[in-house]
Design an enzyme around this catalytic site. Structure first.
Site, PDB file in Angstrom:
ATOM      1  N   CYS A   1      23.506 -21.749 -63.264  1.00 18.39           N
ATOM      2  CA  CYS A   1      23.402 -20.330 -63.620  1.00 18.39           C
ATOM      3  C   CYS A   1      22.827 -19.520 -62.441  1.00 18.39           C
ATOM      4  O   CYS A   1      23.541 -19.263 -61.492  1.00 18.39           O
ATOM      5  CB  CYS A   1      22.599 -20.145 -64.900  1.00 18.39           C
ATOM      6  SG  CYS A   1      22.828 -18.498 -65.649  1.00 18.39           S
TER       7      CYS A   1
ATOM      8  N   HIS B   1      25.278 -23.798 -68.657  1.00 16.81           N
ATOM      9  CA  HIS B   1      23.975 -24.466 -68.802  1.00 16.81           C
ATOM     10  C   HIS B   1      24.148 -25.856 -69.402  1.00 16.81           C
ATOM     11  O   HIS B   1      24.117 -26.011 -70.624  1.00 16.81           O
ATOM     12  CB  HIS B   1      23.054 -23.639 -69.696  1.00 16.81           C
ATOM     13  CG  HIS B   1      22.452 -22.453 -69.039  1.00 16.81           C
ATOM     14  ND1 HIS B   1      21.275 -22.514 -68.323  1.00 16.81           N
ATOM     15  CD2 HIS B   1      22.869 -21.172 -68.978  1.00 16.81           C
ATOM     16  CE1 HIS B   1      20.980 -21.305 -67.859  1.00 16.81           C
ATOM     17  NE2 HIS B   1      21.936 -20.481 -68.235  1.00 16.81           N
TER      18      HIS B   1
ATOM     19  N   GLU C   1      21.989 -28.086 -69.538  1.00 19.14           N
ATOM     20  CA  GLU C   1      20.706 -28.513 -70.124  1.00 19.14           C
ATOM     21  C   GLU C   1      20.446 -27.911 -71.498  1.00 19.14           C
ATOM     22  O   GLU C   1      19.527 -28.349 -72.209  1.00 19.14           O
ATOM     23  CB  GLU C   1      19.551 -28.162 -69.162  1.00 19.14           C
ATOM     24  CG  GLU C   1      19.065 -26.724 -69.192  1.00 19.14           C
ATOM     25  CD  GLU C   1      19.935 -25.720 -68.452  1.00 19.14           C
ATOM     26  OE1 GLU C   1      19.441 -24.613 -68.208  1.00 19.14           O
ATOM     27  OE2 GLU C   1      21.109 -26.038 -68.128  1.00 19.14           O
TER      28      GLU C   1
END
Length: 238
Positions: free
Chosen positions: A98, A188, A190
């Site tokens: 990001c 993302h 994660e």
């Protein structure tokens, strides 16, 4: 003992931090099970006014997301650019996420700025390019896969000598490769479902203003195992 450094470039929303952990902790949670025994994880907050360690002192680098904007050029962010250039020159494995994606592109002579179509939030489909299907990190992914996204800025101009690995209807540069072991992604890997839903909930007003339905976006959030798996696969290149 070799160390993978997570370069922290910002903080998640307070309610996300309270319930799930901050950005760096989200990465650690996803990486912990696959971490090879000799490898440790170090966190370096790039916003701290401390001397930067040499890139070659790390076995690998992950750059987190942030609520800052690359185009606004905060001093700590600008100071990271020559560091990233040195890391690329020294072939240190890197994965930007990001803000990290946008910062790497800007550091390597691309342009990151606000996207004219506005914000992209939610679980969206990302599609591999032909180069992505042959890339050592991405080739195990299906041609089209879901990923969690939340960003107002994007890579708007590609750096020279950069390979586009993935795209979607909103963003031409969802994933990039800059060198043999240097990648970045706009999405993302994660994030989990609750975190993505919390981000959309925070952005309700902004999303409504651009004609989107936040409740529909929240309902459509789902697991993204293919995107998340990139984190553990990245360890193989360290």
């Amino acid at each position: 003992m070799s160390s993978l450094v997570i370069i922290k470039t910002g903080d998640a929303f307070p309610e996300v931090v309270d319930q799930h952990g901050d950005f760096e902790q989200l990465f650690i949670q996803q990486l912990r099970e696959a971490l090879p025994a000799p490898l440790t994880i170090t966190v370096w907050d790039a916003r701290d006014q401390t001397p930067a360690p040499a890139p070659s002192s790390f076995a690998g680098v992950i750059i987190t997301g942030s609520h800052s904007m690359v185009s606004e050029a905060p001093p700590w962010s600008e100071a990271l650019k020559p560091w990233l250039q040195q890391a690329l020159a020294e072939d240190v494995p890197m994965l930007g996420v990001c803000y990290g994606h946008q910062l790497m592109a800007a550091a390597f002579d691309g342009i990151s700025d606000f996207h004219p179509a506005g914000r992209e939030s939610g679980t969206r489909q990302v599609r591999l390019t032909q180069a992505g299907q042959q890339d050592p990190l991405f080739s195990q992914l299906p041609t089209c896969f879901p990923a969690h996204l939340t960003h107002a800025q994007s890579v708007m101009q590609l750096p020279p000598n950069t390979t586009v690995l993935a795209h979607n209807h909103h963003d031409a540069y969802q994933a990039l490769r800059y060198g043999p072991r240097q990648w970045s992604v706009q999405f993302h890997p994660e994030f989990t479902v609750p975190i993505m839903q919390a981000y959309i909930a925070r952005q309700r007003a902004a999303l409504r203003d651009q004609g989107e339905d936040p409740e529909a976006l929240i309902s459509a959030v789902r697991d993204t195992p293919e995107a998340t798996g990139l984190l553990q696969r990245f360890l193989a290149f360290i």
